[in-house]
Design an enzyme around this catalytic site. Structure first.
Site, PDB file in Angstrom:
ATOM      1  N   SER A   1      -9.257  26.656   7.145  1.00 14.70           N
ATOM      2  CA  SER A   1      -8.953  26.760   8.501  1.00 14.70           C
ATOM      3  C   SER A   1      -7.614  25.623   8.806  1.00 14.70           C
ATOM      4  O   SER A   1      -7.562  24.730   7.704  1.00 14.70           O
ATOM      5  CB  SER A   1     -10.033  26.407   9.477  1.00 14.70           C
ATOM      6  OG  SER A   1      -9.352  25.955  10.626  1.00 14.70           O
TER       7      SER A   1
ATOM      8  N   TYR B   1     -16.235  20.033  11.195  1.00 18.47           N
ATOM      9  CA  TYR B   1     -15.677  21.367  11.067  1.00 18.47           C
ATOM     10  C   TYR B   1     -14.511  21.009  10.062  1.00 18.47           C
ATOM     11  O   TYR B   1     -14.315  21.650   9.168  1.00 18.47           O
ATOM     12  CB  TYR B   1     -15.571  22.307  11.884  1.00 18.47           C
ATOM     13  CG  TYR B   1     -14.954  23.349  11.614  1.00 18.47           C
ATOM     14  CD1 TYR B   1     -15.609  24.602  11.066  1.00 18.47           C
ATOM     15  CD2 TYR B   1     -13.494  23.575  11.909  1.00 18.47           C
ATOM     16  CE1 TYR B   1     -14.883  25.778  10.758  1.00 18.47           C
ATOM     17  CE2 TYR B   1     -12.864  24.895  11.537  1.00 18.47           C
ATOM     18  CZ  TYR B   1     -13.637  25.830  11.124  1.00 18.47           C
ATOM     19  OH  TYR B   1     -13.001  27.123  10.732  1.00 18.47           O
TER      20      TYR B   1
END
Length: 284
Positions: free
Chosen positions: A146, A159
């Site tokens: 990501s 995350y």
């Protein structure tokens, strides 16, 4: 160069989103694919959709938060097809199962759950796939990362830390097992308009991402799947240990880029209006 005949791929999170698009693309290119997911219903629908494709697609119920189930998905690939050539560590866990928040509100349980879902699971996928790839003479691992791996997200510290760790894991695997003919890379998306993303993301958040992306569109799941398939193919045989951004250039510009565009093209500038008023290109 995109010939996957007789290749066997395992795609975690393969029942939806990026994983689903990757499964269909690989199967259309003659790869045999294992969908490793907890969503048996959507996986079954996907298998039906792939029935007429040249590659065979099977399902293995897999919860990536449990090591024994990750080991089992690799065993399932071996029992179904006799080998494993491609591992796409794609699955993640929604915030409902792995809560994330600002550091001052973080619990150790939430932190570990998120790290386990987005980093440890990928390590375990590599752990159980690598010996078989090496025995078979090589293979390819593609991790889904990501853009949060390199830039602060404000409210997703666990995350983003997990994805940053995934980048280093990608490099470690690439450096350690490259001489065994195993390549490892990561694809790094920004916002991807998957079905779940469209259903759960507020419209204002989607507009914000769109406004900050130089391209006049946001990514669809197929856009990212295309990059995954490229990285899994012989067309990328000299790419190893890379984290390839596929986010439309969202993170390549200075934060005041839009203001500078307006300053150089006039205060009433908008990208849509600018495109609409440009003269048409000559066909010649």
């Amino acid at each position: 160069m995109l010939n996957f005949t007789n290749k066997v791929a395992v795609v975690t999170g393969g029942a939806s989103g990026i994983g689903r698009a990757t499964v269909k693309t690989l199967a259309s290119l003659e790869a045999n694919v294992v969908i490793a997911d907890i969503d048996e219903k959507n996986a079954g629908t996907l298998i039906d959709e792939c029935a007429d494709l040249p590659g065979k697609v099977v399902f293995c119920s897999t919860d990536i938060l449990h090591e024994e189930q990750i080991a089992n998905m690799i065993s399932h690939a071996l029992s179904s097809f006799g080998r494993i050539d491609i591992l796409h560590n794609n699955a993640g866990v929604p915030r409902s199962r792995a809560p994330d928040c600002e550091i001052t509100d973080m619990t150790v349980e939430w932190w570990h759950r998120t790290i386990d879902a987005h980093l440890t699971s990928a390590m375990l996928g590599c752990k159980y796939a690598l010996p078989h790839m090496i025995t078979n003479g090589g293979g390819v691992i593609v991790n889904t990362s990501s853009s949060a791996a390199a830039d602060a997200t404000v409210d997703l510290p666990a995350y983003s830390s997990a994805k940053a760790g995934l980048h280093q894991l990608t490099r470690e695997v690439a450096a350690t097992y490259g001489r065994d003919n195993v390549r490892c890379n990561a694809v790094v998306p920004g916002l991807v308009l998957t079905e779940r993303g469209r259903a759960t993301l507020p419209a204002e958040q989607i507009k914000l991402f769109a406004a900050q992306t130089p391209l006049p569109y946001l990514a669809e799941a197929q856009d990212i799947a295309n990059v995954v398939v490229f990285l899994a193919s012989d067309a990328s045989r000299m790419i190893n240990g890379e984290c390839l951004r596929a986010e439309g250039g969202m993170m390549i510009k200075l934060p005041y880029w839009e203001s500078k565009l307006k300053a150089s093209r006039g205060p009433s500038f908008s990208r849509k209006a600018y495109r609409d008023t440009r003269p048409a290109k000559s066909a010649g």
